[in-house]
Design an enzyme around this catalytic site. Sequence first.
Site, PDB file in Angstrom:
ATOM      1  N   HIS A   1      -8.113  28.467  33.077  1.00 59.13           N
ATOM      2  CA  HIS A   1      -8.221  29.626  33.469  1.00 59.13           C
ATOM      3  C   HIS A   1      -6.939  29.886  34.024  1.00 59.13           C
ATOM      4  CE1 HIS A   1     -12.461  29.871  32.642  1.00 59.13           C
ATOM      5  NE2 HIS A   1     -12.872  29.189  33.751  1.00 59.13           N
TER       6      HIS A   1
ATOM      7  N   THR B   1     -17.590  29.909  27.335  1.00 59.53           N
ATOM      8  CA  THR B   1     -18.486  28.941  26.896  1.00 59.53           C
ATOM      9  C   THR B   1     -18.750  29.304  25.332  1.00 59.53           C
ATOM     10  OG1 THR B   1     -19.551  28.986  29.109  1.00 59.53           O
ATOM     11  CG2 THR B   1     -20.848  27.711  27.395  1.00 59.53           C
TER      12      THR B   1
END
Length: 345
Positions: free
Chosen positions: A148, A80
């Site tokens: 990811h 983030t």
Amino acid sequence: MATSEATNTKTQELLEEESKKLEQLTLPKDQIMWFEYPMQLYQGFWRLNMISEMVPAFQTQFQALDTDIILASLPKTGTTWLKSLLFTIVNRKKFSVSVNTSISQHPIHTQNPHELVLHFEFEVYKNIHRNDQPDLTKIPIPRLFATHIPYSSVPESIKTSQCRIVYIGRNPLDNFISFWHFCLQFDECKSIKPSMEMMEEYIGMYCKGVFPFGPYEDHLLGYWKESMQNPQKVLFLEYEGLKKEPKMQLKRLAEFVGFPFSEEEEKGNVIDEIIELCSLKSLKEMEVNKNGKFYPWVENKALFRKGEVGDWANYLTPSMAKQIDEMQEKLKKDGFSFTYYQGNL
Ligand code: PAP
């Protein structure tokens, strides 16, 4: 055959091929739960069932452009934060960070960083089950994306094009603790009463690599090795490095993605202003992050916790810490050690 039909067929073929391979494996074939979410082994990593169609769609359909910038990470390693930094650096001419202009108009005030830089496997391909292919032509260039997925499983076009990948790694002890706290914030997990026994069980899974996008060492080493062999392709950053020397790391990042700070900017306050705007304190206080919800299963505020290096010591017993720390030994066998995290067991 129309292009979209052809790509859908390819995606389907990849899914079938994988399920055949899975049948032959002696490893757990059944789904395993990570908190309330089932996952399965896919191409050597643990894939959440909720993204089982998105991953092969991404792998077969995505065509990278040379100008693309892709942020790669394991969950809970600083994604983030890096999304906010990357977006702010790349768009600083369009959206000024200077306090003299109306900073509150910066998109970071109204959109969570995950909305500004979309994950392929959670967002970009999320409607693929309805045969709804994403239209990526409207995304401003350079397109920013995140994933990811481990390096070994990213689409060929990412590897063969000139696009760039920025990876962020984090020490496994803080990574596990961050993951643990985050998962307990999922809407589905709010009724769970965590205990030390439960934590031990999850540490066991984490150390065996059985967690979303794990194993840890394969993930980190995959990107790190590529960054060593091909430094213009992959930039390897450490969460602890960003904490310790943010200015230096921001300069590396900006240069790598092709948006270096000018001499004038370096002399001025721009880098400090970006650091401040994207700091945990600043992001945490924004309305969108206090009360918003981007992912359907968790509130935005769960993405911003303590952001400290060494917070694991507040939760892990010495034997738990030792168990997780052994993962660093696995990394060392392949020649990797963290530059900014020496560990202090
Ligand atoms: P994600 O994979 O769900 O996107 P990610 O952002 O990678 O999570 O990791 C969250 C961690 O980064 C949290 O760490 P903690 O649990 O140890 O506190 C979170 O607090 C931290 N984090 C989020 N934003 C920032 C920031 N701006 N600066 C520093 N750390 C941050």
